[in-house]
Design a protein around this motif. Structure first.
Motif, PDB file in Angstrom:
ATOM      1  N   SER A 146      48.925  37.063  37.494  1.00 56.64           N
ATOM      2  CA  SER A 146      48.314  38.355  37.825  1.00 56.64           C
ATOM      3  C   SER A 146      46.795  38.290  37.728  1.00 56.64           C
ATOM      4  O   SER A 146      46.085  38.959  38.489  1.00 56.64           O
ATOM      5  N   LEU A 147      46.272  37.469  36.819  1.00 57.18           N
ATOM      6  CA  LEU A 147      44.817  37.310  36.693  1.00 57.18           C
ATOM      7  C   LEU A 147      44.261  36.558  37.896  1.00 57.18           C
ATOM      8  O   LEU A 147      43.168  36.862  38.379  1.00 57.18           O
ATOM      9  N   MET A 148      45.010  35.576  38.394  1.00 49.82           N
ATOM     10  CA  MET A 148      44.568  34.841  39.575  1.00 49.82           C
ATOM     11  C   MET A 148      44.580  35.723  40.819  1.00 49.82           C
ATOM     12  O   MET A 148      43.774  35.531  41.729  1.00 49.82           O
ATOM     13  N   ALA A 149      45.508  36.666  40.842  1.00 47.06           N
ATOM     14  CA  ALA A 149      45.678  37.508  42.029  1.00 47.06           C
ATOM     15  C   ALA A 149      44.848  38.782  41.981  1.00 47.06           C
ATOM     16  O   ALA A 149      44.936  39.609  42.895  1.00 47.06           O
ATOM     17  N   ALA A 150      44.053  38.958  40.928  1.00 44.44           N
ATOM     18  CA  ALA A 150      43.264  40.186  40.788  1.00 44.44           C
ATOM     19  C   ALA A 150      42.342  40.368  41.999  1.00 44.44           C
ATOM     20  O   ALA A 150      41.671  39.427  42.419  1.00 44.44           O
ATOM     21  N   PRO A 151      42.302  41.571  42.580  1.00 44.52           N
ATOM     22  CA  PRO A 151      41.463  41.796  43.767  1.00 44.52           C
ATOM     23  C   PRO A 151      39.973  41.657  43.486  1.00 44.52           C
ATOM     24  O   PRO A 151      39.203  41.314  44.372  1.00 44.52           O
ATOM     25  N   GLU A 152      39.574  41.937  42.256  1.00 48.60           N
ATOM     26  CA  GLU A 152      38.182  41.770  41.857  1.00 48.60           C
ATOM     27  C   GLU A 152      38.102  40.805  40.677  1.00 48.60           C
ATOM     28  O   GLU A 152      38.903  40.872  39.756  1.00 48.60           O
ATOM     29  N   ASN A 153      37.127  39.914  40.726  1.00 46.55           N
ATOM     30  CA  ASN A 153      36.896  38.939  39.651  1.00 46.55           C
ATOM     31  C   ASN A 153      38.152  38.166  39.248  1.00 46.55           C
ATOM     32  O   ASN A 153      38.549  38.163  38.077  1.00 46.55           O
ATOM     33  N   PRO A 154      38.794  37.500  40.200  1.00 47.67           N
ATOM     34  CA  PRO A 154      39.985  36.711  39.851  1.00 47.67           C
ATOM     35  C   PRO A 154      39.617  35.523  38.964  1.00 47.67           C
ATOM     36  O   PRO A 154      38.512  34.983  39.058  1.00 47.67           O
ATOM     37  N   VAL A 155      40.539  35.155  38.094  1.00 48.87           N
ATOM     38  CA  VAL A 155      40.366  33.950  37.283  1.00 48.87           C
ATOM     39  C   VAL A 155      40.835  32.760  38.109  1.00 48.87           C
ATOM     40  O   VAL A 155      41.950  32.765  38.636  1.00 48.87           O
TER      41      VAL A 155
END
Length: 229
Positions: free
Chosen positions: A84-93
């Protein structure tokens, strides 16, 4: 590694180091973590899967330098739990694998898991800093020889075949399996992987249970049939 960068840089990237060898993390931190020179700010470290997920979730770095073989399920498990962090629309990890292994299955495994690239620990400090910034920008980064594995695996229009039995094993269990199949004794495996003999025995027991096999001879035949040796 050689000296990373010799000039002050205005660019900044926040990085988490994930590796189960403390001395290696210390070396990477010393090599690339002098922020005024490199632009890299190391905001956290972790030595296993659970620590990694906790630190990454808490710090939300731009880039994670991720070892493939980790206690608790390996780099692939970290990627799965941070999807979910990789897929974040803003500031992905974004994740960059940094490993001693150059095995094709390790490379393909973490790329399937969502890593943006894969470099080996022979990389120089300056090249590692450059790779971190490229991954931050969304580029894919690979050590030269490893790029071929990815191209070969994804060249066809069909998805690469998935071995469900092999996918049951963690990265460390696969590594132990390969060494068992090559005829290594438990003590030799322990020395090579920097783990205890008891830990090797635990991994072998887990592999036997997951694959429903009875002994190391059956393991060897199983691995040989899949060309893992």
């Amino acid at each position: 590694m050689t000296e990373a960068v010799g000039e002050t840089t205005e660019r900044r990237v926040r990085v988490v180091l994930v590796d189960d060898h403390r001395m290696f993390r210390t070396g990477v931190q010393a090599e690339i973590g002098q922020t005024e020179r490199t632009g890299v700010e190391v905001v956290g470290e972790a030595a296993d899967v659970d620590q990694a997920v906790t630190v990454i979730t808490a710090t939300r770095p731009e880039v994670v330098l991720l070892d493939v073989h980790l206690p608790g399920g390996g780099g692939v498990e970290v990627l799965r739990r941070c999807a979910s962090l990789m897929a974040a629309p803003e500031n992905p990890v974004r994740f960059l694998a940094l490993s001693v292994s150059d095995a094709a299955e390790d490379v393909i495994g973490v790329i399937r898991g969502g890593a943006r690239g894969y470099v080996t620990k022979t990389i120089t400090g300056s090249d590692l800093v450059d790779s971190v910034f490229r991954v931050q920008d969304g580029d894919a980064v690979f050590s030269p020889r490893l790029a071929g594995f990815v191209l070969d695996a994804f060249a066809s229009t069909d998805a690469p075949p998935v071995d469900e039995d092999l996918d049951r094993l963690t990265q460390r269990e696969r590594e132990v399996l390969r060494l068992i199949a090559r005829g290594y004794a438990y003590k030799e495996i322990a020395k090579q992987l920097f783990i205890s003999v008891k830990t090797v025995e635990s991994h072998v027991s887990a592999v036997l249970r997951k694959l429903q096999l009875s002994n190391r001879h059956e393991l060897t035949r199983w691995a040989t049939a899949r060309r893992l040796v």
